[in-house]
Design an enzyme around this catalytic site. Structure first.
Site, PDB file in Angstrom:
ATOM      1  N   LYS A 112       0.888  -1.080   0.022  1.00 41.44           N
ATOM      2  CA  LYS A 112       0.002  -0.014   0.214  1.00 41.44           C
ATOM      3  C   LYS A 112       0.852   1.073   0.120  1.00 41.44           C
ATOM      4  O   LYS A 112       0.587   2.323  -0.632  1.00 41.44           O
ATOM      5  CB  LYS A 112      -0.804   0.018   1.423  1.00 41.44           C
ATOM      6  CG  LYS A 112      -2.142  -0.965   1.218  1.00 41.44           C
ATOM      7  CD  LYS A 112      -3.145  -0.705   2.288  1.00 41.44           C
ATOM      8  CE  LYS A 112      -4.286  -1.719   2.161  1.00 41.44           C
ATOM      9  NZ  LYS A 112      -4.957  -1.535   3.316  1.00 41.44           N
ATOM     10  N   LYS A 195      -4.818 -11.077  -6.397  1.00 40.67           N
ATOM     11  CA  LYS A 195      -6.148 -11.039  -5.589  1.00 40.67           C
ATOM     12  C   LYS A 195      -7.262 -10.024  -6.043  1.00 40.67           C
ATOM     13  O   LYS A 195      -6.736  -9.060  -6.582  1.00 40.67           O
ATOM     14  CB  LYS A 195      -6.001 -11.134  -4.195  1.00 40.67           C
ATOM     15  CG  LYS A 195      -5.597  -9.774  -3.627  1.00 40.67           C
ATOM     16  CD  LYS A 195      -5.773  -9.921  -1.925  1.00 40.67           C
ATOM     17  CE  LYS A 195      -5.474  -8.254  -1.509  1.00 40.67           C
ATOM     18  NZ  LYS A 195      -5.545  -8.112  -0.160  1.00 40.67           N
ATOM     19  N   LYS A 198     -10.424  -4.517  -3.350  1.00 43.39           N
ATOM     20  CA  LYS A 198     -10.897  -3.199  -3.414  1.00 43.39           C
ATOM     21  C   LYS A 198     -10.010  -2.183  -3.673  1.00 43.39           C
ATOM     22  O   LYS A 198     -10.440  -1.041  -4.392  1.00 43.39           O
ATOM     23  CB  LYS A 198     -11.749  -2.860  -1.980  1.00 43.39           C
ATOM     24  CG  LYS A 198     -12.978  -3.563  -1.714  1.00 43.39           C
ATOM     25  CD  LYS A 198     -13.377  -3.225  -0.091  1.00 43.39           C
ATOM     26  CE  LYS A 198     -12.681  -3.903   0.794  1.00 43.39           C
ATOM     27  NZ  LYS A 198     -13.390  -4.323   2.174  1.00 43.39           N
TER      28      LYS A 198
HETATM   29  P1  TYM Z   1     -10.790  -6.353   3.983  1.00 41.43           P
HETATM   30  O1  TYM Z   1     -11.800  -5.496   4.421  1.00 41.43           O
HETATM   31  O2  TYM Z   1      -9.682  -6.116   2.902  1.00 41.43           O
HETATM   32  O3  TYM Z   1     -11.500  -7.600   3.814  1.00 41.43           O
HETATM   33  C1  TYM Z   1     -12.324  -8.418   4.497  1.00 41.43           C
HETATM   34  C2  TYM Z   1     -12.273 -10.007   4.500  1.00 41.43           C
HETATM   35  O4  TYM Z   1     -12.402 -10.348   3.181  1.00 41.43           O
HETATM   36  C3  TYM Z   1     -11.263 -11.183   2.748  1.00 41.43           C
HETATM   37  N1  TYM Z   1     -10.927 -10.955   1.438  1.00 41.43           N
HETATM   38  C4  TYM Z   1     -10.506 -11.945   0.350  1.00 41.43           C
HETATM   39  N2  TYM Z   1     -10.932 -13.240   0.761  1.00 41.43           N
HETATM   40  C5  TYM Z   1     -10.794 -13.950  -0.511  1.00 41.43           C
HETATM   41  N3  TYM Z   1     -10.274 -13.248  -1.795  1.00 41.43           N
HETATM   42  C6  TYM Z   1     -10.148 -12.003  -1.871  1.00 41.43           C
HETATM   43  N4  TYM Z   1      -9.785 -11.558  -3.239  1.00 41.43           N
HETATM   44  C7  TYM Z   1     -10.143 -11.389  -0.782  1.00 41.43           C
HETATM   45  N5  TYM Z   1     -10.184  -9.957  -0.582  1.00 41.43           N
HETATM   46  C8  TYM Z   1     -10.348  -9.974   0.698  1.00 41.43           C
HETATM   47  C9  TYM Z   1     -10.097 -10.770   3.541  1.00 41.43           C
HETATM   48  O5  TYM Z   1      -9.119 -11.728   4.036  1.00 41.43           O
HETATM   49  C10 TYM Z   1     -10.967 -10.334   4.741  1.00 41.43           C
HETATM   50  O6  TYM Z   1     -11.068 -11.593   5.831  1.00 41.43           O
HETATM   51  N6  TYM Z   1      -7.328  -5.767   7.738  1.00 41.43           N
HETATM   52  C11 TYM Z   1      -8.803  -6.580   7.407  1.00 41.43           C
HETATM   53  C12 TYM Z   1      -9.971  -5.884   8.395  1.00 41.43           C
HETATM   54  C13 TYM Z   1      -9.573  -6.206   9.704  1.00 41.43           C
HETATM   55  C14 TYM Z   1      -9.768  -7.363  10.381  1.00 41.43           C
HETATM   56  C15 TYM Z   1      -9.419  -6.945  11.857  1.00 41.43           C
HETATM   57  C16 TYM Z   1      -9.868  -8.605  10.061  1.00 41.43           C
HETATM   58  C17 TYM Z   1      -9.320  -5.148  10.808  1.00 41.43           C
HETATM   59  N7  TYM Z   1      -9.476  -5.944  11.821  1.00 41.43           N
HETATM   60  C18 TYM Z   1      -9.529  -8.066  12.863  1.00 41.43           C
HETATM   61  C19 TYM Z   1      -9.995  -9.614  11.079  1.00 41.43           C
HETATM   62  C20 TYM Z   1      -9.763  -9.333  12.484  1.00 41.43           C
HETATM   63  C21 TYM Z   1      -8.897  -6.079   6.053  1.00 41.43           C
HETATM   64  O7  TYM Z   1      -8.589  -5.054   5.317  1.00 41.43           O
HETATM   65  O8  TYM Z   1      -9.992  -6.894   5.340  1.00 41.43           O
END
Ligand code: TYM
Length: 332
Positions: A112, A195, A198
């Site tokens: 990022k 992957k 967003k």
């Molecule tokens: P975020 O918002 O990017 O994504 C949410 C969830 O979606 C999963 N994900 C995917 N799984 C499969 N294929 C993909 N292409 C794909 N893109 C996203 C992510 O693995 C995630 O589970 N840092 C985290 C948010 C967060 C969090 C936490 C998660 C903040 N605090 C505590 C768990 C526990 C994030 O940016 O997810």
């Protein structure tokens, strides 16, 4: 009951299929067998430049999508991170236990920061994974259902929990990552080596849950494949087709091998057309349900108020133990 916790960022107008198949689908399935906590990490969402009005709107939209996808506020605790000040408070303590080099090795930060340019990347982006560790450890979560891309952040969380427990006495459960076996990484339709994301994918590479089905159909039609003709699951040699098969299989609950057999002798166009139909059948009723939840913001706020109250009980208890163990005087 064991406890699970997870979060999804409000950084887009719609979740995408990767979010659902990699994470939210598991969250829905876990509501009854676990004491489940799910939240919208809005503190994390401001680690990159943002527009305040859009953030507020996307946060409500995220809650509406989670309810529409099947979370039930009676069976899980659903809340917004900024309603629970203990997240930022624990982040400070954990930040004081994290090595600078250790934080510098986080690959999502490096990616990022590189995309933004070194001058624009913030300190908040750097400490993002420490806040994520605080999110998890505050709730004594046994498991964290996430996609593959979160594995390194989960490793850091475990390390910090163990470090605190060893140095100051046990305050934290050391959590396990719950990463699904088949769908943990849905790929970008335009670049199947990356992957679906967003923040990094082009719009054509992402299937957004709230897109009109005909928009998704067009994206699927234009998905990058390969120059062979055979429909076969082989992520190394055929990442594009394999990704389409993964999505197809997940949304229909059928084995990849069965789908391969169905399409023996058929072309990529047939597979894409049918997948677009499968996606349409999934998103049509979903779009309708999201609209219904969006039309009642007062009810969304009630759900979140209840969630925050429950979350603060648990988070406050953990933070009190942490403060006591590191030698902060109790207030009053
Ligand atoms: P975020 O918002 O990017 O994504 C949410 C969830 O979606 C999963 N994900 C995917 N799984 C499969 N294929 C993909 N292409 C794909 N893109 C996203 C992510 O693995 C995630 O589970 N840092 C985290 C948010 C967060 C969090 C936490 C998660 C903040 N605090 C505590 C768990 C526990 C994030 O940016 O997810």
């Amino acid at each position: 009951r064991q406890r699970v916790l997870s979060g999804i960022q409000p950084t887009a107008d719609s979740f995408h299929l990767g979010n659902y198949l990699g994470a939210v689908r598991q969250w829905v399935a876990m509501q009854d067998s676990y004491d489940a906590f799910y939240f919208i990490p809005d503190l994390h969402a401001i680690t990159v430049e943002h527009d305040p009005k859009t953030l507020a709107d996307r946060t409500r939209n995220a809650v509406a999508q989670l309810l529409a996808l099947g979370l039930d506020a009676e069976r899980c605790t659903l809340f917004v991170q900024s309603h629970v000040p203990e997240h930022a408070q624990l982040e400070w303590v954990l930040g004081c236990l994290t090595g600078f080099g250790e934080a510098s090795r986080m690959t999502q930060f490096k990616d990022k920061a590189a995309r933004q340019g070194a001058d624009r990347a913030t300190v908040g982006l750097f400490t993002y994974p420490i806040l994520q560790a605080a999110d998890i450890l505050l709730y004594q979560a046994d498991g964290v259902p996430v996609g593959e891309d979160q594995r390194q952040h989960l490793e850091l969380t475990r390390d910090l929990a163990q470090r605190f427990n060893t140095r100051f006495g046990k305050a934290f459960t050391v959590p396990e990552p719950f990463i699904p076996s088949g769908n943990a990484k849905i790929q970008d339709l335009q670049d199947p080596s990356a992957k679906m994301s967003k923040s990094a994918s082009s719009p054509a590479g992402i299937i957004e849950l709230l897109d009109e089905p005909k928009v998704s159909a067009k994206k699927i039609r234009s998905a990058v494949t390969d120059t062979e003709r055979e429909i076969r699951f082989d992520p190394e040699a055929k990442p594009g087709i394999s990704n389409l098969l993964t999505i197809y299989s997940a949304l229909t609950d059928r084995k990849v091998s069965e789908i391969e057999a169905d399409y023996a002798g058929k072309g990529y166009g047939d597979l894409k057309k049918d997948l677009a139909e499968v996606v349409a059948q999934f998103v049509e009723p979903l779009r309708e349900r999201v609209r219904t939840y969006r039309d009642d913001p007062a009810e969304l706020d009630r759900v979140l108020a209840r969630g925050a109250t429950r979350a603060r009980e648990v988070a406050g208890a953990t933070l009190a133990v942490v403060h006591e163990k590191i030698g902060f005087l109790p207030p009053t």
